[in-house]
Motif scaffolding. Structure first.
Motif, short mmCIF file in Angstrom:
data_model
loop_
_atom_site.label_atom_id
_atom_site.label_comp_id
_atom_site.label_asym_id
_atom_site.label_seq_id
_atom_site.Cartn_x
_atom_site.Cartn_y
_atom_site.Cartn_z
N PRO A 128 -4.32 -19.46 14.70
CA PRO A 128 -3.90 -20.09 13.29
C PRO A 128 -2.14 -20.44 12.93
O PRO A 128 -1.51 -20.07 11.91
CB PRO A 128 -3.96 -19.12 12.11
CG PRO A 128 -4.56 -17.94 12.78
CD PRO A 128 -4.39 -17.89 14.80
N VAL A 129 -1.52 -20.64 13.87
CA VAL A 129 0.23 -20.16 13.60
C VAL A 129 0.40 -21.45 14.41
O VAL A 129 -0.12 -21.93 15.68
CB VAL A 129 0.52 -19.59 14.92
CG1 VAL A 129 1.96 -19.26 14.58
CG2 VAL A 129 -0.11 -18.09 13.27
N ALA A 130 1.61 -22.54 14.26
CA ALA A 130 2.13 -23.26 14.83
C ALA A 130 3.54 -23.05 14.66
O ALA A 130 3.69 -23.24 13.73
CB ALA A 130 1.21 -25.53 14.07
N SER A 140 7.58 -20.71 12.70
CA SER A 140 6.12 -21.00 12.62
C SER A 140 5.27 -20.54 11.64
O SER A 140 5.59 -20.49 10.32
CB SER A 140 5.98 -19.37 13.37
OG SER A 140 6.56 -18.12 14.09
N TYR A 141 4.60 -21.73 11.86
CA TYR A 141 3.54 -22.22 10.53
C TYR A 141 2.14 -22.07 10.39
O TYR A 141 1.75 -22.00 11.96
CB TYR A 141 3.39 -23.66 10.04
CG TYR A 141 5.21 -23.96 9.74
CD1 TYR A 141 6.02 -24.18 9.07
CD2 TYR A 141 6.54 -24.06 10.77
CE1 TYR A 141 7.90 -24.57 8.45
CE2 TYR A 141 7.79 -24.67 11.43
CZ TYR A 141 7.92 -24.57 10.12
OH TYR A 141 9.27 -25.47 9.93
N MET A 234 -5.25 -12.75 15.67
CA MET A 234 -4.25 -13.06 14.28
C MET A 234 -5.46 -13.62 13.01
O MET A 234 -4.98 -13.73 12.08
CB MET A 234 -3.92 -14.12 15.15
CG MET A 234 -1.95 -13.25 15.81
SD MET A 234 -0.77 -15.30 16.04
CE MET A 234 -1.50 -15.30 17.49
N ALA A 235 -6.52 -14.57 13.03
CA ALA A 235 -7.18 -15.31 12.12
C ALA A 235 -7.99 -14.51 11.12
O ALA A 235 -8.02 -14.79 10.18
CB ALA A 235 -7.51 -16.38 13.14
N SER A 239 -2.44 -12.42 10.11
CA SER A 239 -0.74 -12.64 10.13
C SER A 239 -0.73 -12.44 11.56
O SER A 239 -1.94 -12.59 12.44
CB SER A 239 -0.23 -11.50 9.28
OG SER A 239 -0.92 -9.62 10.66
N SER A 240 0.62 -12.50 12.07
CA SER A 240 0.62 -12.24 13.43
C SER A 240 0.67 -10.68 14.30
O SER A 240 1.44 -10.72 15.21
CB SER A 240 1.66 -12.80 14.13
OG SER A 240 3.17 -12.82 12.63
N ARG A 241 0.55 -10.08 13.22
CA ARG A 241 0.31 -8.40 14.02
C ARG A 241 0.86 -7.80 14.20
O ARG A 241 0.83 -7.10 15.54
CB ARG A 241 0.49 -7.92 12.14
CG ARG A 241 1.01 -6.34 12.43
CD ARG A 241 2.67 -6.86 12.64
NE ARG A 241 2.93 -5.54 11.68
CZ ARG A 241 3.91 -4.69 12.49
NH1 ARG A 241 4.23 -5.04 13.72
NH2 ARG A 241 4.46 -3.15 12.43
#
Length: 355
Positions: A128-130, A140-141, A234-235, A239-241
């Motif tokens: 869920p990150v671009a 990162s969006y 991440m989804a 978050s990207s944690r």
């Protein structure tokens, strides 16, 4: 007794195999994504255009958009073009830059996104990150997770080996990212999501222990699944944690201080190995070192094209790239001289594990 569960956003379909692209039209119809092929197909330079010609007969009323992807401006321009017609879905075909551009544009206008990956360079194929550049800097969006993910091993095999190697580095770095998250949980009481941890670690463990080579279908399938699980993790937690710790901080620092050094995955792999050494986990350190070395990835700054002094500078700068994140780098808060000493010890330990 009441049963409580959470709803997790995941792709409706995941296809990882040879010949998967040829069945894209039926997949979209069977999953009720687009019965009539009313989709916007987004391609970049390279294999994407070849795939369009292959699948065009199965996507009757599709429109094709070519993008020079990788930037917010390109994504906004694509979004404007998508807004001229009602589409069932956006199908992004290509590598990471093309897919991230399509994800951002699709999210902006609320259109479901389908990933058709021609390379396995990073976990963006299902995340869920671009990752896009804006005003000369990469950021990162947050975007919607793809509604379907297709990986055709025929096209992955035909791509550059370096892209696959980068994907290996990105995927196995999740082992360090998860360890950093667990550290933040222990030291700062940071909330941790067990499902996200399980997904990220399971895929990385399968990959780091796989005996195959990048020419083997079994290994490529495991790599694709590891990257997909990392994206879904991440989804799950929002978050990207679970997929971004001190390893990614080091990679972002290298991009900032010494742009053009290597791919994101190569840098993250080396960052994960060094962070694992700093953590003192010698068993994991040896496991990661052997995996990276076996697949031709950098295990020393020199192999990445950096001097020791440059790498020390990157490690010292790394925490500034994510001020809100707590990793082994923030925990130890090493000075430049201390990093240099640890790096010398790291080099000796690396020789012991690879000899």
């Amino acid at each position: 007794m009441s049963l409580l569960a959470r709803t997790v956003m995941t792709p409706l379909a995941i296809e990882v195999r040879r010949g998967a692209v040829a069945d894209l039209g039926p997949l979209l119809a069977d999953r009720r994504i687009s019965a009539g092929g009313d989709v916007a197909v987004v391609v970049g330079p390279g294999q994407g255009e070849k795939i369009v010609e292959l699948i065009r007969p199965t996507l009757g009323s599709a429109d094709v958009f070519t993008v020079a992807g990788g930037s917010v401006d390109a994504a906004l321009d694509l979004g404007t073009r998508l807004h001229t017609r009602s589409y069932d879905a956006v199908v992004g075909i290509g590598g990471g830059r093309t897919i991230d551009t399509a994800k951002y544009a699709a999210t902006r206008y609320g259109i479901p996104m389908v990933t058709v990956a021609t390379s396995l360079a990073n976990d963006g194929i299902a995340s869920p990150v671009a990752s896009l550049t804006h005003d000369g800097r990469k950021g990162s969006y947050g975007v919607h997770i793809p509604i379907a993910v297709v990986v055709d091993l025929d096209f992955v095999e035909n791509g550059p080996d370096r892209q696959t190697q980068a994907g290996i580095g990105d995927a196995v770095s999740n082992l360090n990212s998860v360890a950093d998250w667990e550290l933040g949980h222990r030291v700062r009481g940071e909330p941790i999501d067990g499902l996200a941890v399980t997904l990220a670690r399971t895929g990385a463990e399968a990959l780091v222990n796989h005996p195959g080579k990048i020419t083997d279908d079994g290994f490529l399938t495991t790599l694709a699944e590891a990257l997909i699980l990392g994206g879904i993790s991440m989804a799950v937690c929002g978050s990207s944690r679970p997929a971004s710790g001190g390893d990614h901080e080091i990679s972002h620092a290298i991009d900032h201080l010494f742009p053009g050094t290597g791919s994101h995955g190569e840098q993250a792999g080396l960052g994960a190995l060094f962070c694992t050494w700093l953590r003192g986990d010698l068993e994991r350190f040896g496991q990661l070192a052997r995996c990276l070395h076996r697949h031709g990835l950098a295990t020393t700054p020199a192999e990445l094209g950096l001097s020791d002094d440059q790498f020390v500078e990157a490690v010292e700068f790394a925490p500034q790239t994510r001020p809100d994140r707590y990793t082994i780098l923030e925990h130890l808060a090493l000075s430049a001289s201390e990093v240099r000493t640890r790096l010398a010890d790291y080099a000796g330990a690396l020789r012991d594990h690879l000899d």
